[in-house]
Structure formats: C-alpha cells, structure tokens
Design a protein around this motif. Sequence first.
Motif, mmCIF file in Angstrom:
data_model
loop_
_atom_site.group_PDB
_atom_site.id
_atom_site.type_symbol
_atom_site.label_atom_id
_atom_site.label_comp_id
_atom_site.label_asym_id
_atom_site.label_seq_id
_atom_site.Cartn_x
_atom_site.Cartn_y
_atom_site.Cartn_z
ATOM 1 N N UNK A 6 0.829 -1.206 0.000
ATOM 2 C CA UNK A 6 0.000 0.000 0.000
ATOM 3 C C UNK A 6 0.868 1.262 0.000
ATOM 4 N N UNK A 7 1.959 1.255 0.729
ATOM 5 C CA UNK A 7 2.865 2.408 0.754
ATOM 6 C C UNK A 7 3.548 2.588 -0.602
ATOM 7 N N UNK A 8 3.922 1.483 -1.229
ATOM 8 C CA UNK A 8 4.519 1.557 -2.572
ATOM 9 C C UNK A 8 3.519 2.153 -3.566
ATOM 10 N N UNK A 9 2.280 1.654 -3.494
ATOM 11 C CA UNK A 9 1.240 2.152 -4.390
ATOM 12 C C UNK A 9 0.988 3.633 -4.159
ATOM 13 N N UNK A 10 0.918 4.025 -2.908
ATOM 14 C CA UNK A 10 0.683 5.423 -2.560
ATOM 15 C C UNK A 10 1.829 6.314 -3.056
ATOM 16 N N UNK A 11 3.059 5.863 -2.845
ATOM 17 C CA UNK A 11 4.222 6.628 -3.287
ATOM 18 C C UNK A 11 4.237 6.792 -4.810
ATOM 19 N N UNK A 12 4.033 5.689 -5.524
ATOM 20 C CA UNK A 12 4.048 5.740 -6.990
ATOM 21 C C UNK A 12 2.899 6.596 -7.516
ATOM 22 N N UNK A 13 1.710 6.441 -6.914
ATOM 23 C CA UNK A 13 0.566 7.214 -7.379
ATOM 24 C C UNK A 13 0.780 8.708 -7.119
ATOM 25 N N UNK A 14 1.273 9.051 -5.934
ATOM 26 C CA UNK A 14 1.510 10.464 -5.614
ATOM 27 C C UNK A 14 2.532 11.085 -6.572
ATOM 28 N N UNK A 15 3.565 10.331 -6.915
ATOM 29 C CA UNK A 15 4.558 10.810 -7.880
ATOM 30 C C UNK A 15 3.891 11.078 -9.227
ATOM 31 N N UNK A 16 3.168 10.094 -9.712
ATOM 32 C CA UNK A 16 2.490 10.217 -11.001
ATOM 33 C C UNK A 16 1.510 11.384 -10.991
ATOM 34 N N UNK A 17 0.666 11.436 -9.977
ATOM 35 C CA UNK A 17 -0.369 12.468 -9.900
ATOM 36 C C UNK A 17 0.233 13.872 -9.860
ATOM 37 N N UNK A 18 1.286 14.056 -9.077
ATOM 38 C CA UNK A 18 1.924 15.366 -8.956
ATOM 39 C C UNK A 18 2.495 15.818 -10.300
ATOM 40 N N UNK A 19 3.232 14.948 -10.972
ATOM 41 C CA UNK A 19 3.871 15.349 -12.219
ATOM 42 C C UNK A 19 2.886 15.453 -13.377
ATOM 43 N N UNK A 20 1.834 14.658 -13.362
ATOM 44 C CA UNK A 20 0.791 14.806 -14.378
ATOM 45 C C UNK A 20 0.080 16.152 -14.204
ATOM 46 N N UNK A 21 -0.175 16.529 -12.964
ATOM 47 C CA UNK A 21 -0.805 17.830 -12.695
ATOM 48 C C UNK A 21 0.129 18.973 -13.098
ATOM 49 N N UNK A 22 1.429 18.815 -12.833
ATOM 50 C CA UNK A 22 2.409 19.834 -13.223
ATOM 51 C C UNK A 22 2.424 20.013 -14.741
ATOM 52 N N UNK A 23 2.290 18.920 -15.450
ATOM 53 C CA UNK A 23 2.292 18.958 -16.914
ATOM 54 C C UNK A 23 1.128 19.801 -17.422
ATOM 55 N N UNK A 24 -0.053 19.585 -16.879
ATOM 56 C CA UNK A 24 -1.219 20.348 -17.303
ATOM 57 C C UNK A 24 -1.162 21.791 -16.815
ATOM 58 N N UNK A 25 -0.614 21.999 -15.628
ATOM 59 C CA UNK A 25 -0.456 23.353 -15.112
ATOM 60 C C UNK A 25 0.508 24.155 -16.000
ATOM 61 N N UNK A 26 1.580 23.511 -16.432
ATOM 62 C CA UNK A 26 2.530 24.182 -17.329
ATOM 63 C C UNK A 26 1.832 24.586 -18.621
ATOM 64 N N UNK A 27 0.967 23.717 -19.142
ATOM 65 C CA UNK A 27 0.250 24.048 -20.376
ATOM 66 C C UNK A 27 -0.698 25.229 -20.155
ATOM 67 N N UNK A 28 -1.344 25.281 -19.003
ATOM 68 C CA UNK A 28 -2.229 26.420 -18.708
ATOM 69 C C UNK A 28 -1.434 27.723 -18.662
ATOM 70 N N UNK A 29 -0.270 27.695 -18.009
ATOM 71 C CA UNK A 29 0.576 28.890 -17.979
ATOM 72 C C UNK A 29 1.028 29.264 -19.384
ATOM 73 N N UNK A 30 1.324 28.269 -20.177
ATOM 74 C CA UNK A 30 1.709 28.515 -21.568
ATOM 75 C C UNK A 30 0.602 29.288 -22.285
#
Length: 146
Positions: A6-30
């Motif tokens: 569960x900790x592995x899943x949480x860690x991997x998901x949080x990493x993915x979710x954060x960087x996926x959100x950053x990707x879309x946020x960067x596009x909005x700023x663009x």
Amino acid sequence: MALTDQEKLSYAWNWFEYHAAQRLLAFRYFLVFIGILLVAYNSGLDSKNLMFASATAYIGSFVSLAFLVLEFRNEELVNIGREALKEIEHSDSVGLDTSSRLRLLTLDRTRSRLKSHKLWLRIIYVLCIVAFFAAGYWPNFFFAQQ
C-alpha cells in the motif's frame, strides 16, 4: 525497513499524480503567456511599431520552445510514475490475475496515439514556435512592400 504494498502504491501514485498535474499546469501557464504575447503583438501592429511586434513574436517563439522543452521533462517524470505503477500492477503481491481489467496502465497502452497528451501538446507547442517565428518576420516583409 521495507515499504508495504500500500505504501509503494501510494508513493508511486503520488509521484504520477503530482507530475501529471504539473504537466497540465505548465500548459495552462503557456496559454496565458501566449495570450499576453498575442495581445502585445497586435498592439505593436496597430501602432505600426514593427520592431516591437517582431520582437514580441520572436519572444513568443522562444517561450513556446522553452515550454516544449519543459514538456519533454514533464513527460519523463510522468513516465517514471507510470512505470512504477505498471510494475505494481504486475507484482504478485497485488493479486491481479493476468486477464484483470484492473491493470489500467496496461490497458491504457493500447489506446490510439491520436488520443495522447504527448502528441497534442507537442503539436500545439511546435505550431506556436513556427507561427510566432513567422509572425516575427511577417511585419517587416509586409510593410516593406508598401
């Protein structure tokens, strides 16, 4: 100390979710930067300040290129999370059988490339680079003909 599944899943998901959100946020700023630069470019043309219009367009081309480079990096970071999640999906401890419809990342790999963020974001960035570069050259060419 080893992490639980569960900790592995949480860690991997949080990493993915954060960087996926950053990707879309960067596009909005663009999009915000592009809007500002288009208004500035149009103001330069309206006031017949061709040097300002051209400089603004070339800045727009550079900004688009910078965001394209950021897109490459953001995709790398998102893919790190994807690969970790995919590995968790395939681990025996998760308990998914090989035909499970819960292997979402594996199922997502079969989608059409025409539906990917990667393709469309990069097309938009490249088109903006080209369009701004052409817009930087255009006023000097057009008004020199008159």
